[in-house]
Motif scaffolding. Structure first.
Motif, PDB file in Angstrom:
ATOM      1  N   VAL A  86       0.833  -1.205   0.000  1.00  0.00           N
ATOM      2  CA  VAL A  86       0.000   0.000   0.000  1.00  0.00           C
ATOM      3  C   VAL A  86       0.871   1.261   0.000  1.00  0.00           C
ATOM      4  CG1 VAL A  86      -0.248   0.278   2.507  1.00  0.00           C
ATOM      5  CG2 VAL A  86      -2.140   0.948   0.994  1.00  0.00           C
ATOM      6  N   GLU A  87       2.153   1.111   0.397  1.00  0.00           N
ATOM      7  CA  GLU A  87       3.091   2.241   0.389  1.00  0.00           C
ATOM      8  C   GLU A  87       3.661   2.514  -1.001  1.00  0.00           C
ATOM      9  OE1 GLU A  87       4.763   1.186   4.872  1.00  0.00           O
ATOM     10  OE2 GLU A  87       5.854   0.550   3.113  1.00  0.00           O
ATOM     11  N   ALA A  88       3.148   1.851  -2.023  1.00  0.00           N
ATOM     12  CA  ALA A  88       3.528   2.100  -3.419  1.00  0.00           C
ATOM     13  C   ALA A  88       4.901   1.564  -3.802  1.00  0.00           C
ATOM     14  CB  ALA A  88       3.397   3.585  -3.791  1.00  0.00           C
ATOM     15  N   TRP A  89       5.301   0.455  -3.188  1.00  0.00           N
ATOM     16  CA  TRP A  89       6.452  -0.292  -3.708  1.00  0.00           C
ATOM     17  C   TRP A  89       5.994  -1.712  -4.012  1.00  0.00           C
ATOM     18  CZ3 TRP A  89       7.581  -4.462  -0.637  1.00  0.00           C
ATOM     19  CH2 TRP A  89       7.279  -4.364   0.734  1.00  0.00           C
ATOM     20  N   SER A  90       6.785  -2.401  -4.823  1.00  0.00           N
ATOM     21  CA  SER A  90       6.365  -3.749  -5.209  1.00  0.00           C
ATOM     22  C   SER A  90       7.567  -4.661  -5.396  1.00  0.00           C
ATOM     23  CB  SER A  90       5.552  -3.713  -6.498  1.00  0.00           C
ATOM     24  OG  SER A  90       6.371  -3.363  -7.594  1.00  0.00           O
ATOM     25  N   MET A  91       7.285  -5.951  -5.354  1.00  0.00           N
ATOM     26  CA  MET A  91       8.293  -6.996  -5.591  1.00  0.00           C
ATOM     27  C   MET A  91       7.598  -8.134  -6.326  1.00  0.00           C
ATOM     28  SD  MET A  91      10.012  -7.843  -1.946  1.00  0.00           S
ATOM     29  CE  MET A  91      10.869  -6.608  -0.984  1.00  0.00           C
ATOM     30  N   TRP A 226      -1.108   9.554  -0.682  1.00  0.00           N
ATOM     31  CA  TRP A 226      -0.242   9.395  -1.852  1.00  0.00           C
ATOM     32  C   TRP A 226      -0.998   8.722  -2.985  1.00  0.00           C
ATOM     33  CZ3 TRP A 226       1.037   7.100   2.891  1.00  0.00           C
ATOM     34  CH2 TRP A 226       0.795   5.734   2.992  1.00  0.00           C
ATOM     35  N   SER A 227      -0.443   8.868  -4.187  1.00  0.00           N
ATOM     36  CA  SER A 227      -1.054   8.282  -5.370  1.00  0.00           C
ATOM     37  C   SER A 227      -0.777   6.782  -5.404  1.00  0.00           C
ATOM     38  CB  SER A 227      -0.472   8.943  -6.611  1.00  0.00           C
ATOM     39  OG  SER A 227      -0.781   8.174  -7.752  1.00  0.00           O
ATOM     40  N   GLN A 228      -1.732   6.018  -5.898  1.00  0.00           N
ATOM     41  CA  GLN A 228      -1.506   4.583  -6.088  1.00  0.00           C
ATOM     42  C   GLN A 228      -1.347   4.243  -7.563  1.00  0.00           C
ATOM     43  OE1 GLN A 228      -0.577   3.051  -3.680  1.00  0.00           O
ATOM     44  NE2 GLN A 228      -1.998   2.821  -1.970  1.00  0.00           N
TER      45      GLN A 228
ATOM     46  N   ILE B 109       3.851  15.844  -9.718  1.00  0.00           N
ATOM     47  CA  ILE B 109       4.487  16.647  -8.672  1.00  0.00           C
ATOM     48  C   ILE B 109       3.517  17.728  -8.188  1.00  0.00           C
ATOM     49  CG2 ILE B 109       6.267  18.399  -8.266  1.00  0.00           C
ATOM     50  CD1 ILE B 109       8.054  16.627 -10.143  1.00  0.00           C
ATOM     51  N   TRP B 110       2.935  18.461  -9.133  1.00  0.00           N
ATOM     52  CA  TRP B 110       2.040  19.535  -8.727  1.00  0.00           C
ATOM     53  C   TRP B 110       0.817  18.967  -8.005  1.00  0.00           C
ATOM     54  CZ3 TRP B 110       2.296  24.101  -7.197  1.00  0.00           C
ATOM     55  CH2 TRP B 110       1.159  24.896  -7.096  1.00  0.00           C
ATOM     56  N   ALA B 111       0.276  17.856  -8.539  1.00  0.00           N
ATOM     57  CA  ALA B 111      -0.887  17.235  -7.894  1.00  0.00           C
ATOM     58  C   ALA B 111      -0.546  16.855  -6.453  1.00  0.00           C
ATOM     59  CB  ALA B 111      -1.325  16.000  -8.684  1.00  0.00           C
ATOM     60  N   ASP B 112       0.656  16.311  -6.259  1.00  0.00           N
ATOM     61  CA  ASP B 112       1.041  15.896  -4.909  1.00  0.00           C
ATOM     62  C   ASP B 112       1.185  17.097  -3.978  1.00  0.00           C
ATOM     63  OD1 ASP B 112       0.965  13.216  -5.211  1.00  0.00           O
ATOM     64  OD2 ASP B 112       3.113  12.856  -5.006  1.00  0.00           O
ATOM     65  N   PRO B 117      -1.418  16.701   2.083  1.00  0.00           N
ATOM     66  CA  PRO B 117      -1.062  17.671   3.124  1.00  0.00           C
ATOM     67  C   PRO B 117       0.385  17.560   3.601  1.00  0.00           C
ATOM     68  CG  PRO B 117      -3.204  16.708   3.574  1.00  0.00           C
ATOM     69  CD  PRO B 117      -2.656  15.984   2.378  1.00  0.00           C
ATOM     70  N   TYR B 118       0.947  16.343   3.721  1.00  0.00           N
ATOM     71  CA  TYR B 118       2.319  16.276   4.268  1.00  0.00           C
ATOM     72  C   TYR B 118       3.309  16.902   3.303  1.00  0.00           C
ATOM     73  CZ  TYR B 118       4.160  12.216   1.598  1.00  0.00           C
ATOM     74  OH  TYR B 118       4.635  11.380   0.631  1.00  0.00           O
TER      75      TYR B 118
END
Lengths: 268, 216
Positions: A86-91, A226-228, B109-112, B117-118
């Motif tokens: 879920v932290e956006a890393w993969s293996m 964060w984005s997924q 980048i801009w979207a983030d 918020p962080y």
């Protein structure tokens, strides 16, 4: 039952597994600390013999099953699966294990059961972060809908790279649900309960707005922070770019039918 | 007190430029480690974290200079500019690693920055540091006048808090380490708060130790 090499079949191209070193040194196993390097450092304290799994609730033959007795009944095979955190890393991990459906059929699921709840070992004297609390209500809990649990892609893994499961990866027996974020694949399982109501799950209890019960890998539904849409492939070094995340982590053809008609933005 | 005086004398022999050199070497070493496996299988996140945390440490060190002088008579004032600029170096590289190696897509980048918020908080902290870095020279201080320069450089208080809050907000759970950073920064600011209040009441004259033309 067996669908060997589902990692290949699900995507049409051969998956290149990460190195044993990557898979066993970069882990989330909060019972041993929150840093990715903590599990390999501290999970050595865990004793996995003897080990038994209590299976109870809506089953025909509830009881405490010794790990060796389970293994004697099950057919172990290799499954090379993507793992998307879920932290956006993969293996990519070459697991050994057996289908959870085989285990559930062996103990007999009663018709009124709708969900499967899982619990990780609670043993603070060996799992150092359990001694400190860390804001988590131990033991770690997870759950699946019964049809998800019975799906042929869902396995209980007992090894990787042909070796017994390393402690930091959830020895001696853990769940692997490849189309869901990694936190669903609960480690070092000691209890499996068949129930008719949706079980409580650890990350959902901690932060319901960020972690849903389903936690299906979905590039279109962002984590609030964060984005997924893309993921960092572990082991790519400093200058590797992220790769696009696949719907249901690349297992869409196999599992999309489980969620037909469901609003995946709502049931994230 | 004699030990402190001896320490202050000894420290006068150390050129502040050593701090810049150490910062550059450490950052180069971190990149080298990242490229050769020393930061583990996922080096980008480890690199971002190491740079950000070290930047915060330098901010904390810079904020500690004045209280150390007032409360313990330990005089590290001549290192303060180097501490602050080295913090800015770490935080700039931290931001660059995020922009170039981590995200890499300008659209994202801009979207983030606006959606997360962080990241908004972290960016705000960085932007506050830019005018401080630009006006870090003796010439800038002369041109601005000491009073205006001191007022401007109080922005570091807010930037420090934003930096620590940014760190606290990244974790999936309440981790101890970011809270320690936040606690250290709030403590160092609290040590100043009382003085600012009394100075506001016109009691500036009772300051027993002059800190030259530097902000409290």
């Amino acid at each position: 039952a067996g669908l060997p090499g589902r990692g290949v079949a699900a995507t049409g191209d051969a998956l290149e597994p990460n190195s044993y070193e990557d898979i066993t040194s970069y882990n989330n196993f909060y019972e041993f600390g929150t840093d990715k390097g903590d599990p390999v450092k501290y999970a050595g304290a865990l004793t996995t013999e003897p080990w038994s799994v209590e299976i109870d609730g809506m089953v025909e033959r509830p009881g405490r099953y010794d790990f060796a007795d389970i293994m004697a009944q099950m057919t172990v095979e290799e499954r090379i699966y993507r793992l998307r955190c879920v932290e956006a890393w993969s293996m990519v991990v070459p697991w050994q294990g057996f289908e959870l459906a085989d285990l559930l059929n062996w103990v007999g699921v009663r018709p009124e059961a709708k969900y499967v709840a899982f619990e990780t070992l609670y043993r603070p004297e060996e799992m150092r972060a359990q001694r400190r609390g860390g804001g988590i209500d131990w033991p770690y809990r997870e759950g699946l809908r019964l049809d998800e649990a019975m799906h042929p892609l869902t396995i209980m893994a007992t090894g990787l790279y042909g070796k017994p499961m390393p402690n930091q990866n959830g020895a001696p027996i853990r769940l692997v649900v490849p189309w869901k974020y990694g936190f669903k694949s609960i480690k070092s399982v000691v209890k499996i309960t068949l129930t008719d109501s949706e079980p409580e799950t650890t990350w959902n209890m901690l932060q319901p707005s960020e972690y849903g019960f389903y936690a299906n890998v979905n590039p279109n539904v962002d984590h609030p922070r964060w984005s997924q849409a893309r993921e960092r492939v572990v082991g790519g070094g400093l200058f590797a770019s992220k790769q696009p995340t696949l719907m249901f982590n690349g297992y869409e053809d196999d599992v999309a039918a489980l969620y037909e008609g469901m609003d995946l933005e709502r049931f994230y | 007190m004699r030990a402190v005086a001896a320490f202050n004398r000894a420290v006068r022999l150390v050129p502040p430029h050593i701090i810049y050199a150490a910062g550059f070497l450490h950052i180069a070493w971190l990149f080298w480690q990242g490229q050769t496996g020393g930061l583990g299988p996922e080096p980008i996140n480890a690199l971002e974290r190491a740079l950000g945390e070290t930047g915060l440490k330098f901010i904390i060190a810079g904020l500690a200079v004045t209280p150390l002088l007032r409360l313990a008579r330990v005089n590290l004032m001549r290192f303060r500019r180097a501490l602050g600029l080295t913090a800015f170096l770490y935080i700039s590289v931290h931001l660059l690693v995020w922009l170039v190696l981590d995200i890499g897509l300008w659209s994202e980048i801009w979207a983030d920055i606006v959606k997360r918020p962080y990241i908004t908080v972290g960016m705000a902290g960085f932007i506050l540091l830019v005018p401080l870095a630009v006006t870090s020279t003796d010439g800038a201080m002369r041109r601005m006048g000491v009073a205006a320069w001191r007022r401007l450089h109080r922005l570091v208080y807010l930037a420090a808090v934003l930096g620590a809050v940014h760190f606290v907000m990244i974790g999936k759970t309440w981790a101890l380490e970011p809270l320690v950073y936040l606690g250290a920064i709030l403590t160092l600011l609290a040590l100043r708060a009382g003085r600012l209040v009394s100075r506001g009441r016109g009691n500036a004259g009772d300051s027993r130790i002059r800190t030259d033309s530097f902000p409290g």
